[in-house]
Design a protein around this motif. Structure first.
Motif, PDB file in Angstrom:
ATOM      1  N   MET A   1       0.836  -1.191   0.000  1.00  0.00           N
ATOM      2  CA  MET A   1       0.000   0.000   0.000  1.00  0.00           C
ATOM      3  C   MET A   1       0.874   1.246   0.000  1.00  0.00           C
ATOM      4  SD  MET A   1      -1.294   2.690   1.949  1.00  0.00           S
ATOM      5  CE  MET A   1      -1.090   2.258   3.664  1.00  0.00           C
ATOM      6  N   THR A   2       0.533   2.183  -0.848  1.00  0.00           N
ATOM      7  CA  THR A   2       1.208   3.481  -0.863  1.00  0.00           C
ATOM      8  C   THR A   2       0.203   4.560  -0.491  1.00  0.00           C
ATOM      9  OG1 THR A   2       2.743   2.757  -2.591  1.00  0.00           O
ATOM     10  CG2 THR A   2       2.529   5.122  -2.228  1.00  0.00           C
ATOM     11  N   LEU A   3       0.574   5.384   0.473  1.00  0.00           N
ATOM     12  CA  LEU A   3      -0.295   6.444   0.968  1.00  0.00           C
ATOM     13  C   LEU A   3       0.412   7.783   0.839  1.00  0.00           C
ATOM     14  CD1 LEU A   3      -2.857   7.363   2.595  1.00  0.00           C
ATOM     15  CD2 LEU A   3      -1.495   6.970   4.663  1.00  0.00           C
ATOM     16  N   GLN A   4      -0.258   8.732   0.237  1.00  0.00           N
ATOM     17  CA  GLN A   4       0.284  10.081   0.088  1.00  0.00           C
ATOM     18  C   GLN A   4      -0.753  11.097   0.560  1.00  0.00           C
ATOM     19  OE1 GLN A   4       1.075   9.852  -4.167  1.00  0.00           O
ATOM     20  NE2 GLN A   4       3.259   9.608  -3.780  1.00  0.00           N
ATOM     21  N   SER A   5      -0.309  12.059   1.365  1.00  0.00           N
ATOM     22  CA  SER A   5      -1.195  13.145   1.779  1.00  0.00           C
ATOM     23  C   SER A   5      -0.511  14.471   1.509  1.00  0.00           C
ATOM     24  CB  SER A   5      -1.565  13.021   3.260  1.00  0.00           C
ATOM     25  OG  SER A   5      -0.453  13.311   4.098  1.00  0.00           O
ATOM     26  N   ARG A   6      -1.282  15.512   1.430  1.00  0.00           N
ATOM     27  CA  ARG A   6      -0.753  16.832   1.107  1.00  0.00           C
ATOM     28  C   ARG A   6      -1.611  17.898   1.776  1.00  0.00           C
ATOM     29  NH1 ARG A   6      -2.603  13.628  -2.449  1.00  0.00           N
ATOM     30  NH2 ARG A   6      -4.565  14.038  -3.504  1.00  0.00           N
ATOM     31  N   ARG A   7      -1.078  19.098   1.822  1.00  0.00           N
ATOM     32  CA  ARG A   7      -1.858  20.212   2.351  1.00  0.00           C
ATOM     33  C   ARG A   7      -1.467  21.487   1.612  1.00  0.00           C
ATOM     34  NH1 ARG A   7       0.602  24.838   5.026  1.00  0.00           N
ATOM     35  NH2 ARG A   7       1.252  24.290   7.126  1.00  0.00           N
ATOM     36  N   PRO A   8      -2.402  22.427   1.487  1.00  0.00           N
ATOM     37  CA  PRO A   8      -2.108  23.650   0.722  1.00  0.00           C
ATOM     38  C   PRO A   8      -1.094  24.527   1.438  1.00  0.00           C
ATOM     39  CG  PRO A   8      -4.250  23.819   1.802  1.00  0.00           C
ATOM     40  CD  PRO A   8      -3.775  22.412   2.005  1.00  0.00           C
TER      41      PRO A   8
ATOM     42  N   PRO B   1       3.570  17.967  -0.292  1.00  0.00           N
ATOM     43  CA  PRO B   1       3.413  16.601   0.224  1.00  0.00           C
ATOM     44  C   PRO B   1       3.764  16.547   1.704  1.00  0.00           C
ATOM     45  CG  PRO B   1       5.416  16.770  -1.083  1.00  0.00           C
ATOM     46  CD  PRO B   1       4.697  18.074  -1.244  1.00  0.00           C
ATOM     47  N   VAL B   2       2.912  15.918   2.485  1.00  0.00           N
ATOM     48  CA  VAL B   2       3.151  15.782   3.927  1.00  0.00           C
ATOM     49  C   VAL B   2       3.583  14.361   4.255  1.00  0.00           C
ATOM     50  CG1 VAL B   2       2.111  15.954   6.227  1.00  0.00           C
ATOM     51  CG2 VAL B   2       1.531  17.646   4.466  1.00  0.00           C
ATOM     52  N   LEU B   3       2.900  13.398   3.710  1.00  0.00           N
ATOM     53  CA  LEU B   3       3.265  11.994   3.918  1.00  0.00           C
ATOM     54  C   LEU B   3       3.394  11.284   2.575  1.00  0.00           C
ATOM     55  CD1 LEU B   3       1.056  10.672   6.880  1.00  0.00           C
ATOM     56  CD2 LEU B   3       3.534  10.951   6.862  1.00  0.00           C
ATOM     57  N   ASN B   4       4.348  10.368   2.507  1.00  0.00           N
ATOM     58  CA  ASN B   4       4.504   9.482   1.361  1.00  0.00           C
ATOM     59  C   ASN B   4       5.031   8.164   1.911  1.00  0.00           C
ATOM     60  OD1 ASN B   4       4.896   8.213  -1.055  1.00  0.00           O
ATOM     61  ND2 ASN B   4       6.437   9.629  -1.845  1.00  0.00           N
ATOM     62  N   ILE B   5       4.123   7.269   2.233  1.00  0.00           N
ATOM     63  CA  ILE B   5       4.484   6.032   2.934  1.00  0.00           C
ATOM     64  C   ILE B   5       4.157   4.820   2.076  1.00  0.00           C
ATOM     65  CG2 ILE B   5       3.937   4.550   4.918  1.00  0.00           C
ATOM     66  CD1 ILE B   5       3.437   7.003   6.558  1.00  0.00           C
TER      67      ILE B   5
ATOM     68  N   VAL C   1      -2.416  10.306   9.097  1.00  0.00           N
ATOM     69  CA  VAL C   1      -2.602  11.406   8.148  1.00  0.00           C
ATOM     70  C   VAL C   1      -3.103  12.653   8.866  1.00  0.00           C
ATOM     71  CG1 VAL C   1      -4.095  12.214   6.274  1.00  0.00           C
ATOM     72  CG2 VAL C   1      -2.928  10.019   6.065  1.00  0.00           C
ATOM     73  N   ILE C   2      -4.115  12.493   9.708  1.00  0.00           N
ATOM     74  CA  ILE C   2      -4.672  13.643  10.420  1.00  0.00           C
ATOM     75  C   ILE C   2      -3.644  14.217  11.388  1.00  0.00           C
ATOM     76  CG2 ILE C   2      -6.504  14.441  11.962  1.00  0.00           C
ATOM     77  CD1 ILE C   2      -8.201  12.067  10.858  1.00  0.00           C
ATOM     78  N   GLY C   3      -2.943  13.337  12.097  1.00  0.00           N
ATOM     79  CA  GLY C   3      -1.944  13.789  13.059  1.00  0.00           C
ATOM     80  C   GLY C   3      -0.839  14.595  12.403  1.00  0.00           C
ATOM     81  N   PHE C   4      -0.323  14.108  11.283  1.00  0.00           N
ATOM     82  CA  PHE C   4       0.740  14.835  10.581  1.00  0.00           C
ATOM     83  C   PHE C   4       0.226  16.161  10.046  1.00  0.00           C
ATOM     84  CE2 PHE C   4       3.711  11.330  10.729  1.00  0.00           C
ATOM     85  CZ  PHE C   4       4.940  11.938  10.524  1.00  0.00           C
TER      86      PHE C   4
END
Length: 306
Positions: free
Chosen positions: A89-96, A105-109, A146-149
């Motif tokens: 599984m690859t998970l990526q999160s981002r924020r403006p 990009p905030v997370l890329n796991i 994701v929310i924590g980061f």
């Protein structure tokens, strides 16, 4: 009066629609699985996406425009006769970034041990502090991460409640009844994942020794990136000043997983930011990154390109 009523209803509907914290696009890749019946994988994709996006993970209120954007790709390697899925599984999160159209990009796991049992139309239910299935536990863990980061990028030492929730899930799963393959990545150490697993991530985050790293997540985003629309040089300098934190964390505990995760998300961004930096910034950042992350030399070489 009618216009006021319509506006009131619209506002209420907006708040209700935006109650959840995450907006995640899920993809399930089953190319490695032979056979023509692929409907089960589409059902899995739909179930996972609905589970993530419709669950209220915290007691915070998010407007629809504030929901955290992320993407998840599940690559299915095999499915056995007991409906046990072996996946990555690859998970990526981002924020403006404030004042810009850019999303950082905030997370890329990448989780190479995303293994679970699943039958088509299984109901995915979230139950706080109760183990139901490994799939729901892993998804809940990563949603809290994701929310924590994301919260950590907006406030100093933010997201602690979410990281505590991750730790509770890890502890629950370590004592839960599941197959050996499902158990991978929950343990403090196992032969497959070593010290780069779900346990290691949350252990690092909740370790007092990594408090400076936690603070740097805030400084990098809120005091660095978010200031660049007003003053690029000041924002870039703030990010450069904090690079020492990464080096100290890596020196104290070489190959620390949380530092690796940070650079998995930020390597390209750092190269782009400091390509336009001062000579001193370029030297500091390049030398620091090469000490702690030499495998990405090609990426970091862009900092010094003319």
């Amino acid at each position: 009066m009618r216009r006021v009523l319509i506006l009131t209803v619209a506002i209420v509907c907006s708040l209700l629609c935006g109650a959840q914290e995450i907006n995640c696009k899920v993809t399930v890749n089953s190319d490695k699985i032979e056979g023509s019946n692929k409907q089960v994988f589409e059902t899995l994709r739909t179930s996972v996406e609905e589970y993530i996006n419709s669950t209220k993970w915290t007691n915070m209120t998010f407007a629809d425009m504030e929901r955290i954007e992320c993407s998840m790709m599940i690559v299915v390697a095999s499915v056995d006769e007991n409906n046990e899925y072996t996946c990555e599984m690859t998970l990526q999160s981002r924020r403006p970034v404030y004042g810009t159209s850019y999303s950082t990009p905030v997370l890329n796991i990448r989780d190479k041990y995303f293994n679970f049992q699943y039958q088509e139309f299984d109901r995915l239910d979230f139950q706080q502090s109760t183990f139901t299935t490994n799939l729901t536990a892993m998804l809940a863990y990563y949603c809290y991460l994701v929310i924590g980061f994301d919260l950590a990028t907006y406030s100093r030492m933010g997201g602690q409640g979410c990281f505590d929730a991750c730790e509770a899930i890890v502890q629950t799963c370590q004592g839960a009844s599941m197959s050996e393959r499902e158990q991978q990545a929950w343990l403090a150490y196992d032969r497959s994942s070593g010290n780069k697993n779900r346990y290691a991530i949350i252990s690092n985050l909740n370790d007092a020794a990594f408090k400076p790293f936690r603070e740097y997540i805030y400084e990098y985003h809120r005091l660095g990136l978010d200031q660049m629309s007003a003053n690029v040089a000041n924002g870039r300098a703030r990010i450069a000043e904090g690079m020492e934190v990464l080096q100290k964390a890596n020196t104290a505990r070489p190959a620390t997983y949380i530092v690796t995760i940070f650079l998995d998300a930020k390597a390209d961004e750092l190269a782009d930011i400091f390509h336009g930096g001062t000579d001193n910034e370029k030297k500091l950042v390049y030398e620091t990154l090469m000490r702690i992350d030499p495998t990405r030399q090609n990426t970091y070489d862009r900092i010094n390109e003319k």
